[in-house]
Write an enzyme that holds these catalytic residues in place. Structure first.
Site, PDB file in Angstrom:
ATOM      1  N   GLU A   1      17.848  22.589   5.453  1.00 54.41           N
ATOM      2  CA  GLU A   1      19.165  23.170   5.165  1.00 54.41           C
ATOM      3  C   GLU A   1      19.090  24.628   5.580  1.00 54.41           C
ATOM      4  O   GLU A   1      18.374  25.403   4.944  1.00 54.41           O
ATOM      5  CB  GLU A   1      19.499  23.118   3.674  1.00 54.41           C
TER       6      GLU A   1
ATOM      7  N   CYS B   1      25.062  28.882   0.093  1.00 51.35           N
ATOM      8  CA  CYS B   1      25.030  28.342   1.452  1.00 51.35           C
ATOM      9  C   CYS B   1      26.338  27.667   1.815  1.00 51.35           C
ATOM     10  O   CYS B   1      26.663  27.516   2.989  1.00 51.35           O
ATOM     11  CB  CYS B   1      23.863  27.373   1.584  1.00 51.35           C
TER      12      CYS B   1
HETATM   13  P1  NAP Z   1      13.558  32.445   4.367  1.00 55.10           P
HETATM   14  O1  NAP Z   1      12.929  33.723   4.664  1.00 55.10           O
HETATM   15  O2  NAP Z   1      13.608  31.405   5.416  1.00 55.10           O
HETATM   16  O3  NAP Z   1      12.857  31.898   3.034  1.00 55.10           O
HETATM   17  C1  NAP Z   1      13.110  30.615   2.538  1.00 55.10           C
HETATM   18  C2  NAP Z   1      11.812  30.054   1.984  1.00 55.10           C
HETATM   19  O4  NAP Z   1      10.864  29.895   3.021  1.00 55.10           O
HETATM   20  C3  NAP Z   1      11.155  30.956   0.955  1.00 55.10           C
HETATM   21  O5  NAP Z   1      10.565  30.155  -0.047  1.00 55.10           O
HETATM   22  C4  NAP Z   1      10.097  31.667   1.776  1.00 55.10           C
HETATM   23  O6  NAP Z   1       9.027  32.140   1.000  1.00 55.10           O
HETATM   24  C5  NAP Z   1       9.645  30.566   2.693  1.00 55.10           C
HETATM   25  N1  NAP Z   1       9.007  31.007   3.924  1.00 55.10           N
HETATM   26  C6  NAP Z   1       9.130  32.210   4.545  1.00 55.10           C
HETATM   27  N2  NAP Z   1       8.393  32.207   5.680  1.00 55.10           N
HETATM   28  C7  NAP Z   1       7.798  30.998   5.765  1.00 55.10           C
HETATM   29  C8  NAP Z   1       6.919  30.390   6.706  1.00 55.10           C
HETATM   30  N3  NAP Z   1       6.512  31.028   7.789  1.00 55.10           N
HETATM   31  N4  NAP Z   1       6.495  29.140   6.473  1.00 55.10           N
HETATM   32  C9  NAP Z   1       6.909  28.451   5.388  1.00 55.10           C
HETATM   33  N5  NAP Z   1       7.740  28.980   4.460  1.00 55.10           N
HETATM   34  C10 NAP Z   1       8.190  30.230   4.654  1.00 55.10           C
HETATM   35  O7  NAP Z   1      15.032  32.617   3.932  1.00 55.10           O
HETATM   36  P2  NAP Z   1      15.623  33.791   3.043  1.00 55.10           P
HETATM   37  O8  NAP Z   1      15.821  34.958   3.925  1.00 55.10           O
HETATM   38  O9  NAP Z   1      14.938  33.944   1.760  1.00 55.10           O
HETATM   39  O10 NAP Z   1      16.984  33.069   2.768  1.00 55.10           O
HETATM   40  C11 NAP Z   1      18.147  33.600   3.169  1.00 55.10           C
HETATM   41  C12 NAP Z   1      18.832  32.733   4.160  1.00 55.10           C
HETATM   42  O11 NAP Z   1      18.669  31.325   3.913  1.00 55.10           O
HETATM   43  C13 NAP Z   1      20.285  32.961   4.010  1.00 55.10           C
HETATM   44  O12 NAP Z   1      20.644  34.047   4.811  1.00 55.10           O
HETATM   45  C14 NAP Z   1      20.918  31.671   4.382  1.00 55.10           C
HETATM   46  O13 NAP Z   1      21.262  31.712   5.734  1.00 55.10           O
HETATM   47  C15 NAP Z   1      19.854  30.643   4.203  1.00 55.10           C
HETATM   48  N6  NAP Z   1      20.149  29.745   3.076  1.00 55.10           N
HETATM   49  C16 NAP Z   1      20.610  28.504   3.340  1.00 55.10           C
HETATM   50  C17 NAP Z   1      20.890  27.635   2.322  1.00 55.10           C
HETATM   51  C18 NAP Z   1      21.362  26.234   2.582  1.00 55.10           C
HETATM   52  O14 NAP Z   1      21.324  25.384   1.697  1.00 55.10           O
HETATM   53  N7  NAP Z   1      21.817  25.910   3.759  1.00 55.10           N
HETATM   54  C19 NAP Z   1      20.687  28.029   1.007  1.00 55.10           C
HETATM   55  C20 NAP Z   1      20.222  29.303   0.770  1.00 55.10           C
HETATM   56  C21 NAP Z   1      19.937  30.135   1.821  1.00 55.10           C
HETATM   57  P3  NAP Z   1       9.007  33.675   0.514  1.00 55.10           P
HETATM   58  O15 NAP Z   1      10.182  33.854  -0.336  1.00 55.10           O
HETATM   59  O16 NAP Z   1       7.721  33.767  -0.221  1.00 55.10           O
HETATM   60  O17 NAP Z   1       9.060  34.490   1.771  1.00 55.10           O
END
Ligand code: NAP
Length: 520
Positions: free
Chosen positions: A257, A296
């Site tokens: 997602e 989201c």
């Molecule tokens: P993110 O950086 O992708 O983080 C999401 C998750 O992935 C966190 O648990 C993060 O851990 C982990 N993660 C980070 N780098 C990783 C890697 N290399 N390998 C595996 N896992 C990794 O996203 P975010 O910036 O926190 O989230 C914001 C964005 O997510 C929003 O801008 C939105 O676009 C999107 N979002 C989408 C939905 C949906 O349902 N479609 C819902 C919410 C958010 P850490 O926190 O420890 O870095």
């Protein structure tokens, strides 16, 4: 030094051996707790979940596992007050926004608990009817769904530390698959606390539920062919996951997602004094401000006939002007903070990026924050942008491909229905689109046109004004996910959610054998 939260892995509470990453209050800036997962024996922890947790869960029937979900509901309900306190402190959300996360998670668990009851005392599910394979009906094919013999790893986003866990864990546990949750670091506290309460209550078999708080380093390396991975977060991290050898070489099943440029569309033929117009205005303003737009599914593009652009701008702005922003502890406050400084900065950058191609119709930033210091807190006032006219809507490519994860939306005027549908589709696949109007035929036609590019089409007509569940609310009965840039995932949707945690297999045999497969 603040408390270091423990991880629960391999049936034990374990502290990481690093310094820990602090979690903050996004309103006051105070440090709350720390998390750390450095030095954990991930291989042993994943093996324990797979072997101990998986065996114990698979030995139970769907009905028995449904009862486990009911037991989890009771534990969470008993500790609700503590969850609200954590959400206020760590997510900066007002009560109603915390409820979307906390009570939304508990409700979803309850729905799957009931489903377990209805699935009965069986160990696998049959998929469709048996079909004969030749002229003689004695030899037939029956498809089965059996729980996968692996773990479900969840890597979650910061915006739903409760619902994000339980909307995935409910179908996984009901399917008989053990769960390892890695919450987003920023808001990991609530997830960790909920898992701790459930573990301490002793309602689940050992290894059924584990939590790892801190870095994601090494987690994907642990995944084996029968494990599954469900990810919620940014498109960039999704791309890293898709290219990991667990996926490319070991065929680990993934559900993604990612971000989504959702839209709301007021159909042609509605005047500014129509009921549909009023419902559209209300929903757009609500979606922009619930959880400060950090959903989201939130409306990012609001489409109106060109002739209604000024009226819609005025009406939505009037509602936004009433949104009191600040410290969620103050009872007059209706909208709290973004989750951290990094998200605030990213949202402000996104707003500036969109502003190059749009005009500002409402800017709430001139109004002072309540009980919050603008220099410290991560509060952001709602902003409504607009593309001025139909030609501007075509030209503003940024509006169709940029998700500002905050209280920001753009009003997008269109020429006619064909133009509106074309503009909506420029989101290249979204989680949800909502439609507003009073002509059932026109609404159904538009839904048919947009269904292929959306996980969900939510239709708000005056007859369901008081019943409709909200554009952005994800109901467990309906599909959550979306094609294309939304990640291509499918979560929830009632019993469909169980498919991700099951393997489908065809059993070809005599009807005498096949009749023994379905004990109910
Ligand atoms: P993110 O950086 O992708 O983080 C999401 C998750 O992935 C966190 O648990 C993060 O851990 C982990 N993660 C980070 N780098 C990783 C890697 N290399 N390998 C595996 N896992 C990794 O996203 P975010 O910036 O926190 O989230 C914001 C964005 O997510 C929003 O801008 C939105 O676009 C999107 N979002 C989408 C939905 C949906 O349902 N479609 C819902 C919410 C958010 P850490 O926190 O420890 O870095």
């Amino acid at each position: 030094m603040t408390e270091l939260l423990s991880n629960y892995l391999g049936g034990q509470w374990l502290n990481g051996n690093g310094a820990g990453t602090p979690l903050f209050d996004p309103v006051t800036g105070a440090e709350l707790v720390r998390v750390d997962a450095t030095g954990l024996d991930l291989a042993a922890g994943f093996a324990f979940a797979r072997e101990q947790g998986g065996s114990a869960l698979r030995a139970m029937t769907y009905q028995a596992r449904g009862a486990l979900l009911s037991a989890i509901v009771k534990v969470l309900q008993a500790n609700r007050d503590a969850y609200y306190e954590i959400a206020t402190a760590n997510s900066g959300t007002v009560q109603t926004d915390s409820a979307v996360d906390i009570d939304g998670g508990i409700y979803t668990l309850g729905v799957y608990a009931k489903m377990g009851e209805s699935l009965g005392a069986r160990h696998f599910l049959v998929d469709g009817e048996a079909t004969k394979l030749g002229k003689d009906p004695l030899f037939q094919s029956q498809h089965l769904l059996s729980p996968t013999r692996g773990v479900a790893l969840f890597i979650n986003a910061f915006n739903f530390p409760s619902w994000g866990l339980w909307e995935k864990a409910a179908p996984a546990l009901l399917s008989g698959v053990p769960v390892i949750i890695k919450p987003a670091t920023t808001t990991a506290w609530l997830t960790q606390r909920m898992v701790k309460d459930v573990v301490d209550a002793g309602v689940l078999p050992a290894g059924a539920l584990s939590v790892i708080c801190g870095s994601s380093a090494g987690l994907l390396d642990q995944l084996q062919p029968f494990d599954v991975l469900s990810f919620t977060g940014s498109a960039d991290t999704a791309a890293v996951i898709r290219s990991h050898p667990a996926v490319t070489e070991r065929s680990v099943r993934i559900n993604i997602e990612a971000d989504s440029i959702n839209s709301a569309l007021l159909l042609p033929g509605e005047g500014a004094d129509s009921e549909a117009f009023g419902l559209f205005v209300k929903e757009v303003a609500r979606e922009m401000t619930v959880k400060s737009g950090q959903k989201c599914t939130a409306i990012r593009r609001a489409l109106v006939p060109e002739a209604l652009y000024a009226a819609a701008a005025q009406a939505i702005s009037a509602r936004l002007a009433k949104t009191v922003v600040g410290n969620p502890r103050n009872e007059t406050v209706r909208m709290g903070a973004l989750v951290n400084r990094a998200q605030l900065n990213t949202a402000k950058e996104g707003l500036a990026y969109l502003s190059v191609q749009t005009e500002t119709l409402h800017d709430g930033s001139a109004t002072p924050l309540v009980d919050a210091d603008a220099a410290v807190s991560c509060c952001m006032a709602p902003t409504l942008l607009g593309t001025r006219n139909a030609a501007g809507s075509d030209a503003a490519d940024r509006v169709h491909d940029t998700e500002v994860f905050g209280p920001v939306a753009t009003l997008v005027p269109y020429r006619d229905l064909a133009h509106a549908l074309q503009l909506v589709r420029r989101g290249l696949g979204s989680l949800v689109c909502s439609l507003y109007g009073q002509d059932p035929h026109a609404l159904a036609q538009a839904a048919g046109e947009l269904a292929d590019s959306h996980g969900r089409v939510h239709i708000i007509s005056p007859d369901v004004a008081a019943l409709q569940t909200g554009h952005g609310n994800v109901m467990p009965q309906s599909l959550h996910g979306g094609p294309g840039r939304a990640g291509g995932g499918e979560e929830l949707g009632g019993q469909r959610a169980l498919n991700f945690y099951h393997r489908r297999s065809a059993v070809q045999a005599s009807t005498a054998v096949l009749s023994q497969l379905n004990p109910a």
